[in-house]
Design a protein around this motif. Structure first.
Motif, PDB file in Angstrom:
ATOM      1  N   HIS A 155       3.898   6.169  -3.485  1.00 21.27           N
ATOM      2  CA  HIS A 155       5.142   5.504  -3.906  1.00 21.27           C
ATOM      3  C   HIS A 155       5.375   5.611  -5.419  1.00 21.27           C
ATOM      4  O   HIS A 155       4.938   6.560  -6.034  1.00 21.27           O
ATOM      5  N   GLU A 170       2.846  -2.325  -3.686  1.00 20.99           N
ATOM      6  CA  GLU A 170       1.875  -1.293  -3.335  1.00 20.99           C
ATOM      7  C   GLU A 170       1.803  -0.206  -4.404  1.00 20.99           C
ATOM      8  O   GLU A 170       0.728   0.301  -4.716  1.00 20.99           O
ATOM      9  N   HIS A 224      -3.189   4.295  -0.954  1.00 13.82           N
ATOM     10  CA  HIS A 224      -2.114   3.390  -0.518  1.00 13.82           C
ATOM     11  C   HIS A 224      -2.674   2.004  -0.228  1.00 13.82           C
ATOM     12  O   HIS A 224      -3.881   1.780  -0.253  1.00 13.82           O
ATOM     13  N   ALA A 225      -1.755   1.065   0.073  1.00 19.61           N
ATOM     14  CA  ALA A 225      -2.138  -0.239   0.632  1.00 19.61           C
ATOM     15  C   ALA A 225      -1.286  -0.451   1.870  1.00 19.61           C
ATOM     16  O   ALA A 225      -0.124  -0.059   1.907  1.00 19.61           O
TER      17      ALA A 225
HETATM   18 ZN   LIG Z   1       1.976   3.568   1.221  1.00 18.97          ZN
END
Ligand SMILES: [Zn+2]
Length: 427
Positions: A155, A170, A224-225
Motif C-alpha cells: 500500500h 496498514e 502487509h497486515a
Molecule cells: Zn495489505
C-alpha cells in the motif's frame, strides 16, 4: 528560457451529468515519491477540466469548470518536490483555477478516477522532474553481483491498506517493519535489501513487480497486515503464490490489474502499458513455487517464536505482487490490524523490530541453504553492539528477552558499549 517538456493537454472531458452545475472541490493532497510528485484532488462529481503549463516562471494550471472550492487546498509540504506552492483563483464565473508554482520544467500526466471507496471522484496529477530518465539509468548501473532481496511494503499514499479500530494504517505498519528488515539485511553483509517504496506514496502492484525484475533480484518479500470482519481473528501468516491459481488465472490477472489496491492507490488504467506480461507467462513456475515454499516455511518457523500464527501452514493465494516475480517470493501478513491487541502491537516499534527480526532470521536460514547466497559472516550466536542499540532493541531483534540476554551474558547493568560482543541465543 526554460521550456516545458512533454506538454500534454487534456481538454473538456465529458461531464457525467452536464445538468449538474456545481462540482465541489473537497480538498487535495500531495504524495512525494522518488520518481514523481502526485497531487490528488477530491471532488463531488466527474470533473470537466483543462490542464496546461506556462513558463517564466514554470507553472501548471488546472481549470475546473462549473466548480466551487469547498475549502482551501493544502500545499506540497516541506518535502523535496518540483512543486513549490499551490494557489487558487477564479479567472471567470464558475471556473476554479488551481496553479502549481514549479521550481523548473516538468513532465506531467493527468487523469480522473471514478469513485473507489473510501474515495469519491478524484483528479490525479502526476508531476515528474524533467531529468528523471537519467537518474533511473544510474540506479540500474549500480546493480552489483550480490544477493539482492526486494522488500515490498504494501500500500502507501492514497491507499492506506487496512485501518484498525484505533486508526492505525496498514501502510505505515508495513513500511515500519520493512525499513527495520532492510537495516538488518544491509548490516548482515552477505545480502543487500532494497525497498519498492521508501515513503508514503503509492507504487502500482505492477510497478513493484517490474522493479524487482529490473533489479534482477534474488528474493522478494512483501510485507502487509491483515484485516478481517471478525475482530477476534489474529496471528500472522505467510503466503506464496498458488500454482493452480497462477496457471489458470494468469490471463485473469491481466484483466484484473486494476484490483482494489491499485484503484485506491490511484492508477490510470488507460495509461498502463503491458510490458512484462509475456515474461510472466514463460517463467519457470515450478522452481519458483518450490523455493518460495521453503523460504515461507523458514519465515513461519521464526514468526511462531515471536507471536501467534494465524495459520501454521504456508498459505497459497493469487496475489498480484507474487504472481509475476520469477524468484522466490512470499507475502507476510504480520498480524491483524482489525484485532484490538494486535493493532496496538503492530503500531509498537519494538514489536515491529521483533517481527522484522523473525523475517530476517527466516530469510537468513533460507540463505544458508541457498547456493546462490554467500556464506554467513561473523560469529554465530554473537551480536556486536552498534550505535543506537539497547538491550531491549537487541532482544527484540534476535527474538529473545532482556532477562535472557542479561543472564546469558552475566550482565548486571543494561549499559552497552559500541563494539561490545553480546552472546545471543542461537536457536
Ligand atoms: Zn495489505
Amino acid at each position: 528560457m526554460k521550456k516545458l517538456v512533454g506538454l500534454l493537454l487534456i481538454t473538456a472531458l465529458s461531464v457525467a451529468n452536464p445538468g449538474h452545475a456545481d462540482l465541489k472541490i473537497k480538498g487535495g493532497r500531495f504524495w512525494h515519491g522518488p520518481q514523481k510528485t502526485r497531487m490528488v484532488i477530491d471532488m463531488s462529481d466527474a470533473p470537466n477540466f483543462e490542464v496546461f503549463s506556462l513558463t517564466d516562471p514554470d507553472r501548471l494550471v488546472i481549470d475546473l469548470a462549473q466548480a466551487t472550492l469547498g475549502r482551501p487546498l493544502t500545499g506540497p509540504g516541506t518535502q523535496k518536490s518540483p512543486v513549490v506552492q499551490v494557489r487558487t483563483g477564479q479567472p471567470k464565473q464558475g471556473v476554479v483555477r488551481i496553479v502549481l508554482d514549479l521550481d523548473g520544467p516538468v513532465e506531467y500526466q493527468v487523469f480522473a478516477l471514478k469513485p473507489s471507496p473510501p474515495y469519491e471522484h478524484r483528479l490525479v496529477l502526476d508531476i515528474f522532474a524533467a531529468q528523471r530518465a537519467a537518474t533511473r539509468q544510474v540506479a540500474q548501473a549500480n546493480r552489483k553481483d550480490d544477493y539482492l532481496v526486494i522488500l515490498d511494503p504494501g500500500h502507501g499514499g492514497e491507499d492506506p491498506g487496512a485501518i484498525g479500530g484505533r486508526g492505525t494504517r496498514e501502510k505505515h505498519v508495513a513500511l515500519g517493519i520493512a525499513r527495520r528488515l532492510e537495516r538488518m539485511i544491509n548490516r548482515d553483509g552477505r545480502m543487500r535489501a532494497q525497498l519498492t517504496r521508501s515513503g508514503d506514496y503509492y507504487v502500482t502492484l505492477r510497478g513493484r513487480v517490474k522493479f524487482a525484475m529490473k533489479q534482477k533480484a534474488d528474493a522478494f518479500i512483501s510485507v502487509h497486515a491483515d484485516a478481517a470482519q471478525r475482530r477476534a481473528a489474529r496471528g500472522s501468516s505467510v503466503y506464496i503464490l498458488s500454482k493452480k491459481g497462477a496457471s489458470s488465472e494468469m490471463g485473469k490477472w491481466l484483466a484484473k490489474r486494476e484490483n482494489a489496491s491499485d484503484l485506491a492507490g490511484g492508477v490510470d488504467i488507460g495509461g498502463q502499458e503491458p510490458a512484462i506480461q509475456k515474461a510472466l507467462l514463460d517463467m519457470g513456475l515450478d522452481w519458483k513455487v518450490k523455493e518460495s515454499k521453503v523460504l515461507a516455511r523458514r519465515i513461519l518457523n521464526e514468526m511462531q517464536k515471536v507471536g501467534r500464527l494465524h495459520s501454521k501452514r504456508v498459505e497459497q493465494a493469487a496475489f498480484v505482487v507474487l504472481k509475476s516475480v520469477d524468484i522466490p517470493a512470499v507475502l507476510v501478513e504480520t498480524g491483524f490490524i482489525t484485532n484490538r491487541a494486535e493493532e496496538k502491537a503492530l503500531a509498537n516499534t519494538l514489536h515491529q523490530e521483533r517481527l522484522a527480526g523473525a523475517i530476517f532470521r527466516g530469510l537468513s536460514r533460507y540463505c544458508d541453504a541457498d547456493p546462490r547466497c554467500p556464506p554467513s559472516r561473523g560469529e554465530k550466536g554473537v551480536y556486536v553492539v552498534r550505535p543506537g542499540d539497547s538491550l531491549s532493541l537487541i532482544a527484540a531483534r534476535v527474538g529473545s528477552t532482556v532477562a535472557a540476554l542479561r543472564e546469558l551474558n552475566g550482565l548486571h547493568s543494561d549499559v552497552l558499549k559500541v563494539g561490545q560482543k553480546i552472546r545471543v541465543p542461537n536457536a
